[in-house]
Design a protein around this motif. Structure first.
Motif: not given
Length: 313
Positions: A48-52, A75-85, A289-294
């Motif tokens: 939630x913190x990372x993608x949010x 993609x971040x919205x999609x990741x939140x969908x999967x985890x919240x589900x 983390x990947x997008x933040x580092x690159x």
């Protein structure tokens, strides 16, 4: 009439609504429920913190209102969908031992999980197309990837995912069920169909891998050809494509582990079930983390927002 006749010959009578499913879930040894709940909660908070944060930064920072970052936001919205589900249901199970789930909630969870799985790939496909244009047609990039085409690409990625899963569930939503124990840790279309009174099988495959592979092969060819004259082209290609490739490979590894885990009958059921949820745990937590580092721009924007927040406090 023929369908009804086949049902009458069944050993078990179809269940009537309202149906309440029982998720088999994990085997939780006595005393370990609280620990597993904490681990699930930790992963949930990290995602939630990372993608949010990624979504918030891209929305408020106008300098990031560009195709690559808009697609990262999707993609971040999609990741939140999967985890919240999936994850909240795990936490309830670990903390209270509750395994029951209403029919409507089960269908909603299955729909969201399948949509997440397909949407991740269609969004990554759109990102591959964007990077292909950026590297192979740099002088025409802004004329090709206009705001209209960007919106269309993102909308098409979501539409294809929703359409595929919508059609899949349309054919199965009224299938008569003769059992209510789902032998899985979350509700999925396949797990629910195993409870059908009739033998059902339906496979949904996507060809987005071909599109993604083609795009990055072309990028590699352009990089090798043009990089001989200008080494900065190789550097640009690496910076713009590395993160997308890592994210895609990570997702594919997680899904491949699911398939491989079923090839070993002697493997612990808990390990198999854990492998089956890796694609909703690891990629959503690691992607920010990947997008933040690159991405230097995204990282600087995050640091800037953090400093402003600290000063206000």
């Amino acid at each position: 009439m023929q369908h009804k006749a086949r049902l009458q010959g069944l050993r078990w009578a179809p269940l009537k609504q309202p149906i309440t499913f029982v998720l088999e879930g994990f085997y939780v040894p006595p005393g370990y429920g609280s620990l597993l709940f904490f681990l699930a909660l930790l992963d949930f908070v990290v995602v939630l913190l990372g993608n949010g944060t990624v979504i918030l930064i891209i929305i408020i920072d106008r300098s990031l209102h560009r195709p690559m970052f808009v697609m990262i936001c999707n993609l971040a919205v999609c990741d939140l969908l999967g985890v919240i589900a999936v994850t909240p249901r795990f936490m309830i199970h670990f903390l209270t031992g509750q395994r029951r789930i209403a029919y409507s909630h089960a269908i909603a969870q299955a729909f969201c999980v399948h949509t997440y799985g397909v949407a991740v790939q269609t969004i990554l496909c759109a990102m591959a197309y964007d990077r292909y244009i950026a590297v192979c047609e740099p002088l025409r990039y802004h004329s090709i990837m206009t705001s209209t085409r960007l919106i269309f690409s993102c909308a098409l990625a979501w539409f294809i995912a929703l359409l595929c899963i919508g059609v899949l569930f349309y054919f199965h939503i009224d299938v008569p069920l003769c059992g209510n124990i789902i032998q899985h840790v979350y509700c999925s279309n396949r797990a629910i169909l195993k409870l059908a009174c009739l033998s059902m099988s339906w496979s949904l495959s996507t060809s987005v891998f071909i599109v993604i592979a083609f795009s990055y092969i072309k990028i590699l060819q352009a990089t090798v050809t043009k990089g001989k004259a200008d080494s900065s082209i190789r550097s640009k290609a690496f910076q713009t494509c590395a993160s997308h490739l890592v994210v895609y490979v990570l997702f594919e590894i997680a899904t491949t582990i699911i398939v491989l885990s079923h090839r070993f009958p002697s493997m612990s059921q808990n390990i198999k079930k854990f492998c089956s949820i890796l694609f909703t745990i690891i990629p959503p937590a690691v992607n920010p983390i990947i997008y933040g580092l690159v991405s230097t721009e995204l990282r600087k924007s995050v640091i800037k927002l953090f400093r402003l927040t600290v000063r206000q406090i």
